[in-house]
Design a protein around this motif. Sequence first.
Motif, PDB file in Angstrom:
ATOM      1  N   UNK A 607       0.788  -1.239  -0.116  1.00 29.22           N
ATOM      2  CA  UNK A 607      -0.002  -0.062  -0.092  1.00 29.22           C
ATOM      3  C   UNK A 607       0.752   1.320  -0.028  1.00 29.22           C
ATOM      4  N   UNK A 608       1.790   1.110   0.775  1.00 25.95           N
ATOM      5  CA  UNK A 608       2.765   2.072   0.750  1.00 25.95           C
ATOM      6  C   UNK A 608       4.301   1.895   0.589  1.00 25.95           C
ATOM      7  N   UNK A 617       0.169  13.601   3.732  1.00 29.73           N
ATOM      8  CA  UNK A 617      -1.165  13.355   4.431  1.00 29.73           C
ATOM      9  C   UNK A 617      -2.133  14.468   4.513  1.00 29.73           C
ATOM     10  N   UNK A 618      -3.394  14.112   4.561  1.00 30.81           N
ATOM     11  CA  UNK A 618      -4.280  15.099   4.530  1.00 30.81           C
ATOM     12  C   UNK A 618      -5.433  14.620   5.435  1.00 30.81           C
ATOM     13  N   UNK A 619      -5.420  15.414   6.646  1.00 32.72           N
ATOM     14  CA  UNK A 619      -6.596  15.336   7.738  1.00 32.72           C
ATOM     15  C   UNK A 619      -6.662  16.484   8.374  1.00 32.72           C
ATOM     16  N   UNK A 624       0.238  15.565  14.301  1.00 33.71           N
ATOM     17  CA  UNK A 624       1.183  14.629  15.427  1.00 33.71           C
ATOM     18  C   UNK A 624       0.543  13.320  15.094  1.00 33.71           C
ATOM     19  N   UNK A 625       1.702  12.385  14.814  1.00 36.98           N
ATOM     20  CA  UNK A 625       1.599  10.913  14.491  1.00 36.98           C
ATOM     21  C   UNK A 625       1.956  10.509  13.014  1.00 36.98           C
ATOM     22  N   UNK A 626       1.505  11.623  12.009  1.00 34.08           N
ATOM     23  CA  UNK A 626       1.536  11.069  10.860  1.00 34.08           C
ATOM     24  C   UNK A 626       2.787  10.904  10.213  1.00 34.08           C
ATOM     25  N   UNK A 627       3.976  11.363  11.046  1.00 31.01           N
ATOM     26  CA  UNK A 627       5.245  11.042  10.622  1.00 31.01           C
ATOM     27  C   UNK A 627       5.588   9.653  10.396  1.00 31.01           C
ATOM     28  N   UNK A 628       4.729   8.685  11.000  1.00 33.78           N
ATOM     29  CA  UNK A 628       5.154   7.174  10.854  1.00 33.78           C
ATOM     30  C   UNK A 628       4.912   6.628   9.588  1.00 33.78           C
ATOM     31  N   UNK A 629       3.818   7.720   8.862  1.00 33.25           N
ATOM     32  CA  UNK A 629       3.482   7.155   7.403  1.00 33.25           C
ATOM     33  C   UNK A 629       4.122   8.065   6.265  1.00 33.25           C
ATOM     34  N   UNK A 634       8.108  13.647   4.045  1.00 26.15           N
ATOM     35  CA  UNK A 634       6.717  14.012   3.705  1.00 26.15           C
ATOM     36  C   UNK A 634       6.312  15.167   4.370  1.00 26.15           C
ATOM     37  N   UNK A 635       4.908  15.517   4.072  1.00 27.98           N
ATOM     38  CA  UNK A 635       4.210  16.568   4.616  1.00 27.98           C
ATOM     39  C   UNK A 635       2.773  16.207   5.051  1.00 27.98           C
TER      40      UNK A 635
END
Length: 673
Positions: A607-608, A617-619, A624-629, A634-635
């Motif tokens: 998937x990734x 990432x868009x939310x 916070x936390x999105x750095x894992x993905x 990334x941004x």
Amino acid sequence: MDSPKTDQDHILSQCCVNTIRTLAMDAIQKANSGHPGAPMGLAPLGYVLWTRVMQHNPKNPDWPNRDRFVLSGGHASMLLYSLLYLTGYDVTLDDLKAFRQWGSKTPGHPEYGHTPGVETTTGPLGQGLANAVGMAMAERHLAARYNRPEYAIVDHYTYAVCGDGDLMEGVASEAASLAGHLGLGRLICIYDDNDISIEGHTDIAFTEDVAKRFEAYHWQVLQVADGNDLAAIEQALNAAKAETGRPSLIVLKTHIAYGSPNKQDSADAHGAPLGEEEVCLAKGFLGCDKDQHFCVPQNVLDHYRLAVERGREAEAAWQTRYDAFRREHPQAADEWVNAITGFLPRGWDEDLLTFRPEDGSVATRAASGKALNALAKRIPTLMGGSADLAPSNKTFLEGLPVFQKGAYEGRNIRFGVREHAMGAIMSGLFLHGGIRPYGGTFLVFADYLRPALRVAALMKLPVIYVMTHDSVAVGEDGPTHQPVEQIASLRAMPDVLVLRPCDANETVDAWIQAVRTNNRPVVLALSRQKLPVLDRKQTGGRLSRGGYVLSDCDGTPDILLIATGAEVHQALAAQKLLAEKKIAARVVNMPSWELFEKNSDAYKQEVLPPQVTARLAVEAGVPMGWERYVGSAGRVVGMNGFGASAPGGTVLKNFGFTAENVAAQAEEMLKNL
């Protein structure tokens, strides 16, 4: 069991009481940690309740018709552990000696599922009382549904012990207010009125008239002036049982650390061992052997262990009654067994809707309401409500009655504006057995019930939280009602499953996942605003993977757009804008981090793809936390502050949640790689 009638009986009773006190002192002293004061003061109540009043079977702690006992002040855990050991539960004297030690059955505060006979995890003050309210509500509901005039299959009481600290907490006020409104006559709370808290005498912060307060809540209030008067305690408990129209509060005047010559009635005895010398002095005052540790005289143990035979007899009598009930009312009996075991009926998901794109946009909160109502028709244990937000949360079960005083068969609960109590009551409903509870509020108010959600996660209870209005798209109500940090904070909590579906059909899948989940709380984060319905072929059933490729490009993608909930649609629109500029983007929908992390590494890399380092990432929440993905390169298009009051679309645009901004951010990232 009858009250003692001879001097010898009286001596034995006092020895039984003092054994609880000495066990508590010794265990806490050995651990060099704990709270001796409350167990010593409450020992007479514990003895009377567990040997003369309460219906329980130590050899079958899960007997459905047992009385429930909740120690809301969980710091007094040695009272409960001593009673469990003495009356014959699967708790040994060695377990008491291992109090507060690694791997023992006797942790510092009672933990549900860890120690046989512990009905709920307590420690955060006030929540145990609210759990007890939930248990009492469950008892009344199941009794109304399954009892027949000649067969009382559900016929028990809920006892809660609380102290000054419990009653200072707001959750206790919320729960007690609702309990009084509902007239829960089988709820009996014993208030350990010892005038002491950690900082000193309670009059430094707590001078209200508790009795009048509970009378105003529509409770029966009973007074016991001497917490060592066994006969008066028993009389009060029986009077409480006789009151059928109101819950009862027994104000029990006790002495913290009773028997300790230098620390009785002192804050010093609340949360620290008495000390070896003081333990010896206390044992001497109580008439116990000061040189023996963990002393349980055989006649005392024999006396307590009579609870085993009484419990067997009580359960056997109930079983005979139940067998007759089953013969005469087989369908009701089958339904009761299904309820109490949590069995899902065949075809429970057959009435769920499939939404079509051509029918127009649908808010995920609205889709949730339709899914909930469809499930409720097939799952009779599904019961709940909202913290006065049912029209907004879409949590009302249409065509079904409301749970109210005198109408306990209802499955719609009016919790009122009491989020914290609602969360703890939901746990109590589930812990009792026979109910699969849900409760709704706005996502931003997850903070009001967070302590109850945390304890539910500790207990791994599959309660369902319906949390709507999930982003700054709430709009005009402004930043007080626009959640930005809540999703991240809920994801940070262990053993909580957070689901943020992207459209109506995925909301249906989220409900399926929630119902199937049996080992942790589930949070449904749902939109206020309407969202386009995607083709079912794109999303169908894949929410269970937690994350999946929603829309791909030809070949290896230049960039990954990862989104959740409403923002998935902005990512899809941005993908088209990027394609016009010959930029290949893959859109990954990630409705649940927790479910995604359960996949194999091979699936996650599919998937990734690791080689694709350009990730956005868009939310509509804090990053916070999105750095894992997204990784270091990334941004995140997210919120770095609070929201604003304006129409929802305007708020989203001004904070950058548009396809154009997402595409522009992606382009800039690729240029800088």
